[in-house]
Design an enzyme around this catalytic site. Sequence first.
Site, short mmCIF file in Angstrom:
data_model
loop_
_atom_site.label_atom_id
_atom_site.label_comp_id
_atom_site.label_asym_id
_atom_site.label_seq_id
_atom_site.Cartn_x
_atom_site.Cartn_y
_atom_site.Cartn_z
N LYS A 172 111.96 94.28 -56.64
CA LYS A 172 112.73 94.02 -55.49
C LYS A 172 112.45 95.26 -54.63
O LYS A 172 112.22 96.28 -55.27
CB LYS A 172 114.14 93.63 -55.45
N HIS A 202 117.10 93.25 -61.97
CA HIS A 202 117.59 93.73 -63.22
C HIS A 202 119.05 93.10 -63.73
O HIS A 202 119.34 92.96 -64.96
CB HIS A 202 117.54 95.26 -63.25
N GLU A 240 130.37 100.03 -56.66
CA GLU A 240 129.69 101.31 -57.13
C GLU A 240 130.41 102.57 -56.71
O GLU A 240 131.00 102.63 -55.44
CB GLU A 240 128.07 101.30 -56.68
N ASP A 259 120.14 95.24 -50.09
CA ASP A 259 120.09 95.74 -51.46
C ASP A 259 120.77 95.21 -52.58
O ASP A 259 120.33 95.04 -53.43
CB ASP A 259 120.66 97.38 -51.16
N HIS A 264 121.31 90.59 -56.09
CA HIS A 264 122.20 90.60 -57.28
C HIS A 264 123.30 89.66 -57.28
O HIS A 264 123.83 88.80 -57.95
CB HIS A 264 122.78 92.07 -57.77
C1 BG6 Z 1 119.78 98.24 -57.51
C2 BG6 Z 1 120.16 98.88 -56.05
O1 BG6 Z 1 119.22 97.06 -57.37
O2 BG6 Z 1 121.02 98.03 -58.21
C3 BG6 Z 1 120.92 100.12 -56.19
O3 BG6 Z 1 119.02 99.09 -55.39
C4 BG6 Z 1 122.18 99.63 -56.95
O4 BG6 Z 1 121.39 100.55 -54.89
C5 BG6 Z 1 121.63 99.20 -58.40
O5 BG6 Z 1 122.94 101.29 -57.25
C6 BG6 Z 1 123.16 98.73 -59.06
O6 BG6 Z 1 122.63 98.39 -60.34
P1 BG6 Z 1 123.74 98.43 -61.23
O7 BG6 Z 1 122.97 97.85 -62.81
O8 BG6 Z 1 124.06 99.85 -61.77
O9 BG6 Z 1 124.93 97.80 -61.18
#
Ligand code: BG6
Length: 515
Positions: A172, A202, A240, A259, A264
């Site tokens: 992405k 992911h 986050e 983002d 997600h």
């Molecule tokens: C990414 C975003 O896809 O996911 C980031 O670009 C973000 O900005 C991250 O911090 C968060 O992933 P996780 O696995 O830490 O929740």
Amino acid sequence: MASDNPDTASSQVCEILPEKVDIEPFTMVIFGGSGDLSKRKLLPTLYHLCHDQNLPDDFAVIGVASTERSDEEYREIVKEAIREFGEEPVQRECWEKFRKNLFYISGGFDDENTYRSLSLRLEEVTKPTGKGTREIIYYMAVPPRFLPAIFERLSFCNLCRGVFNARIIVEKPFGQDRASAADLNSLIAKSFNEDQIYRIDHYLGKETVQNILFFRFANSIFEPLWNRRYIDHIQITVAEDIGIENRAAFYENAGVVRDIVQNHMMQLLALVAMEPPIGFEADYIRNEKVKVYGTIRSMNEEYIDKFTVRGQYDAGRINGQDVAGYRNEKNISPDSNTPTFFAGKFYIDNWRWAGVPFYLRTGKRLKKRLTEISIHFRQPPLRLFSSKCEIREPNLLVLGVQPHEEIVLHIGVKHPGIGNQLYPVNMDFNYERDLQGDVHFPLPYERLLLDCMKGDRTLFARQDGIEAMWSVVDPIIERWENTRAPEFPDYSAGTWGPEKANELIQSEGRRWRIL
Ligand code: BG6
């Protein structure tokens, strides 16, 4: 025959078979092989897979990047990356096996010579599978602007189809909006068939995210309640505590909706809301997800202004440390209009979910890192019991994704004593605590890379899904980009976001579960 001993009974049915997978020989070509993503995630993950003996004996990794360097120099970079970001220390024996399978090609992504060298290297290092095919995985660990040139040259040099059985992994962001995502999809389609394309998110590789489908469809007791008759509303929080780190240019352009929400959060929403698939296969699951996106109520400007909230963080304190506001981050404009926080109410207009609000909330520099889905069940029809504790929803089901990988069911019981008082208690399952010692939690990239090597696309997004997710969020992005937010910055780092996010949900007699 049923056993009297519950432990015996459960261990009989819960014998977990060893999870060895047979992966055919392959070569992975990483465009951007010495970039940030490769160093932080891909190369350490590949090493880890090799360490755990999940890779076949015949595999090769070819890094492609513009800097001139030899195979040996590349191997040193990879070793450093594994040392810095890997799960385990570099072990001599394992490293020797890994390093001899690492190669490097330098050249511009738009230079045909790069692809000629690549072709020769592929011939040299790719071992045929049992069926005589040569499996290649192209990993696009490069900014999207390089993709057109790479796809075109791969195709021109016959590296996508024919002699090689190729798969391609694309990171992405898939486009900037629906139109550009569709353009990108048509561009890839010129060189690769849909079944060769692996669009990675992911979040889908996270164990607890995958567990949502297991929880819903492997148990018979929750699914009958999983609808508008019993559920009052659903909250999804992706919080986050980190800021934008060193990604100013990317983030200024993306903002929180592109983002996190478009990908997600939409994935989480679909897993919670989708209908049961007719089988646990890639397309059955993807079909159901796409149907969810198609039934999310579209938002006009009036709706967006009323039922979505944007925010941007100001300076504050997180984990005992002072942190800068977004506009004071390196390379961010001092009057940036980019949102770092989103809250919004969505409706899914289908038979199951009509009238049930889905409140989504995400942001950078919030109080703590936490991702969870909470299902808030309706009140019983009559309040028969009193309670000194505040029990707003006697039944609440929390699916914790991170940092606590758990499922918690909140229920009301009688408080012991002579009165008739209701008291809240939890029934919970926690992966770490309850399966201690028995489980290995594959990291998202580990699971997803293995799936791609196996040719399993279940946890990857399909073209129509990507475009449908953009259709949901495009109006929000457009509205926000066309109107300035004079109130920015409007929440201090280390809080749960702007006050307006509380007002949004409180005005409907509800509140965020995590405050
Ligand atoms: C990414 C975003 O896809 O996911 C980031 O670009 C973000 O900005 C991250 O911090 C968060 O992933 P996780 O696995 O830490 O929740």
